[in-house]
Write an enzyme that holds these catalytic residues in place. Structure first.
Site, PDB file in Angstrom:
ATOM      1  N   HIS A  34       0.868  -1.190   0.000  1.00  0.00           N
ATOM      2  CA  HIS A  34       0.000   0.000   0.000  1.00  0.00           C
ATOM      3  C   HIS A  34       0.895   1.227   0.000  1.00  0.00           C
ATOM      4  CE1 HIS A  34      -3.809   2.061   1.843  1.00  0.00           C
ATOM      5  NE2 HIS A  34      -3.139   2.892   1.055  1.00  0.00           N
ATOM      6  N   HIS A  36       1.286   4.780  -2.401  1.00  0.00           N
ATOM      7  CA  HIS A  36       0.927   5.625  -3.548  1.00  0.00           C
ATOM      8  C   HIS A  36       2.212   6.293  -4.007  1.00  0.00           C
ATOM      9  CE1 HIS A  36      -3.419   5.353  -2.592  1.00  0.00           C
ATOM     10  NE2 HIS A  36      -2.950   5.202  -1.369  1.00  0.00           N
ATOM     11  N   HIS A 214      -9.459   0.819  -1.477  1.00  0.00           N
ATOM     12  CA  HIS A 214      -9.470   1.453  -0.164  1.00  0.00           C
ATOM     13  C   HIS A 214     -10.895   1.344   0.387  1.00  0.00           C
ATOM     14  CE1 HIS A 214      -5.700   3.139  -1.435  1.00  0.00           C
ATOM     15  NE2 HIS A 214      -5.592   3.968  -0.416  1.00  0.00           N
ATOM     16  N   GLU A 217     -11.295   3.254   5.772  1.00  0.00           N
ATOM     17  CA  GLU A 217     -10.273   4.177   6.301  1.00  0.00           C
ATOM     18  C   GLU A 217     -11.044   5.257   7.054  1.00  0.00           C
ATOM     19  OE1 GLU A 217      -8.226   6.452   3.261  1.00  0.00           O
ATOM     20  OE2 GLU A 217      -6.593   7.029   4.604  1.00  0.00           O
ATOM     21  N   ASP A 295       1.688   4.019   2.810  1.00  0.00           N
ATOM     22  CA  ASP A 295       0.656   4.851   2.188  1.00  0.00           C
ATOM     23  C   ASP A 295       1.282   5.991   1.366  1.00  0.00           C
ATOM     24  OD1 ASP A 295      -1.950   5.414   1.514  1.00  0.00           O
ATOM     25  OD2 ASP A 295      -2.563   6.174   3.470  1.00  0.00           O
ATOM     26  N   ASP A 296       1.558   7.128   2.028  1.00  0.00           N
ATOM     27  CA  ASP A 296       2.140   8.303   1.359  1.00  0.00           C
ATOM     28  C   ASP A 296       3.319   8.790   2.206  1.00  0.00           C
ATOM     29  OD1 ASP A 296      -0.030   8.892  -0.806  1.00  0.00           O
ATOM     30  OD2 ASP A 296      -1.134   8.575   1.055  1.00  0.00           O
TER      31      ASP A 296
HETATM   32  N1  ADE Z   1      -4.615   8.632  -2.130  1.00  0.00           N
HETATM   33  C1  ADE Z   1      -3.380   8.720  -1.611  1.00  0.00           C
HETATM   34  N2  ADE Z   1      -3.390   8.342  -0.329  1.00  0.00           N
HETATM   35  C2  ADE Z   1      -4.664   7.981  -0.030  1.00  0.00           C
HETATM   36  C3  ADE Z   1      -5.320   7.498   1.128  1.00  0.00           C
HETATM   37  N3  ADE Z   1      -4.668   7.282   2.275  1.00  0.00           N
HETATM   38  N4  ADE Z   1      -6.644   7.270   1.069  1.00  0.00           N
HETATM   39  C4  ADE Z   1      -7.310   7.472  -0.061  1.00  0.00           C
HETATM   40  N5  ADE Z   1      -6.753   7.934  -1.182  1.00  0.00           N
HETATM   41  C5  ADE Z   1      -5.435   8.176  -1.164  1.00  0.00           C
HETATM   42 ZN    ZN Z   2      -3.798   4.753   0.428  1.00  0.00          ZN
END
Ligand code: ADE
Ligand code: ZN
Length: 360
Positions: A34, A36, A214, A217, A295-296
């Site tokens: 996971h 991005h 997703h 969340e 994630d990011d």
């Molecule tokens: N795009 C990038 N990070 C995300 C996240 N945590 N949830 C949904 N969309 C995303």
């Molecule tokens: Zn994500």
């Protein structure tokens, strides 16, 4: 031929002392499922690309941009994330971004990554799909050759856009079908349930693509259920809100559905007030196939090992949990069973090595 290294025994795992955990978490081979790739753009890289491409940014400096990373929810993050991605224009830009990440993944002993990308963020600005996917794929192939890191691409549809736009993106992607292994669903979750994308996911399924989404969340447990029942996904990204529904938890455990959990992301986006209150131990205790991911990472304060280190520092988790999480990540990946077995054996060797060193 030597026999494969078996899994560490419970006694061996229990013998690894807490002070060895940081080194163990760092050294253990793991998969990242996971991530991005646009969320791995560090502020320094954003400014360098803006300068290279003559794009103007609404921030005066790297420091000013970083200072804006104070999010109150998912949407407040997404607004900045899409602005950051606006500096990406050429195949080289996409390659460079992915390469930056892959070098960090190698340092974290990531043996395999399944990398999300958001083509609609780029095609909406006039960047051709081909530029995006070729730039990313060339970095993935280079990582396999030069770093020994296996990397594959998962194309995500933006759920705040329409299903017709997702279908159009799929049409644009089809000439490059061999360059990605699956599709996902991301962006603003609330108000955009999985069932909005039933037709496009059905088409992707017919095409033999892997499916993830997703769900849970910020959105309710019902979104996890419809991702499974309507979209027929193989993994749930995040999924942490499943604990609000006992029947759903029982089903996820029974069916062995992997959850790609992102602890630092969850705190930065205020899903949990702090790591000490994260539900990862409860998810594990419920028998769910939990994995740890970043994630990011450029926005949330850490790459995958920092996620492991932070959650283990904040919660009573030991070597047995570390083994389960790393093993889950390898087993939940979309690679052959033979490849998984090879990586699990490497994992077993690392854990047995730590156990032996602790015993002597
Ligand atoms: N795009 C990038 N990070 C995300 C996240 N945590 N949830 C949904 N969309 C995303
Ligand atoms: Zn994500």
């Amino acid at each position: 031929m030597t026999a494969p290294t078996p899994a560490p025994t419970p006694a061996q795992l229990a013998a690894i002392p807490a002070e060895r955990l940081p080194a163990l978490l760092q050294a253990m081979p793991k998969a990242e499922l996971h991530l991005h790739i646009e969320g791995s753009l560090e502020p320094e890289r954003i400014f360098a690309l803006a300068q290279r491409n003559g794009v103007s940014l609404p921030y005066a400096s790297v420091e000013a941009l970083r200072a804006a990373y104070a999010f109150t929810d998912l949407q407040s993050f997404l607004d900045i994330y899409y602005a950051g991605a606006s500096v990406l224009l050429t195949e080289q830009d996409f390659h460079d971004m992915a390469w930056d990440y892959l070098l960090k993944a190698q340092a974290d002993h990531v043996v395999h990554v399944e990398m999300f990308f958001d083509p609609q963020t780029h095609t909406a600005r006039g960047v051709p799909f081909e530029v995006v996917v070729r730039g990313l794929k060339s970095a993935c192939d280079r990582a396999e050759r030069e770093l020994g890191v296996s990397a594959a691409l998962i194309m995500c549809f933006l759920r705040h856009l329409s299903e017709d736009e997702a279908l159009q993106t799929l049409d644009e992607a089809l000439p490059f079908r061999e360059l990605f292994i699956g599709v996902g669903l991301d962006s603003s979750e609330r108000g955009h349930p999985p069932e909005k994308f039933a037709r496009v996911f059905a088409r992707c399924r017919d095409l033999g693509l892997h499916l993830v989404a997703h769900a849970g969340e910020e959105g309710p447990p019902a979104y996890i259920e419809s991702a499974l029942d309507v979209l027929r996904v193989e993994r749930i990204d995040h999924g942490v809100r499943c604990l609000e529904d006992a029947a759903l938890v029982a089903r996820l455990a029974r069916e062995g559905v992997p959850l790609t959990v992102c602890p630092l992301s969850n705190v930065k986006l205020c899903v949990f007030p702090d790591l000490a209150q994260h539900n990862l131990p409860a998810l594990l205790a419920a028998g769910l196939k939990v994995t740890v991911n970043s994630d990011d990472p450029a926005y949330f304060g850490g790459y995958v090992n920092q996620n492991y280190l932070a959650i283990f520092a904040a919660l009573p988790l030991g070597a047995a949990a570390a083994y389960t999480l790393a093993r889950n990540s390898l087993e939940a990946s979309f690679v052959s069973e033979a490849r998984k077995a090879e990586w699990v054996e490497g994992l077993n060797r690392v854990f047995r090595g730590f156990a032996q060193a602790s015993a002597s």
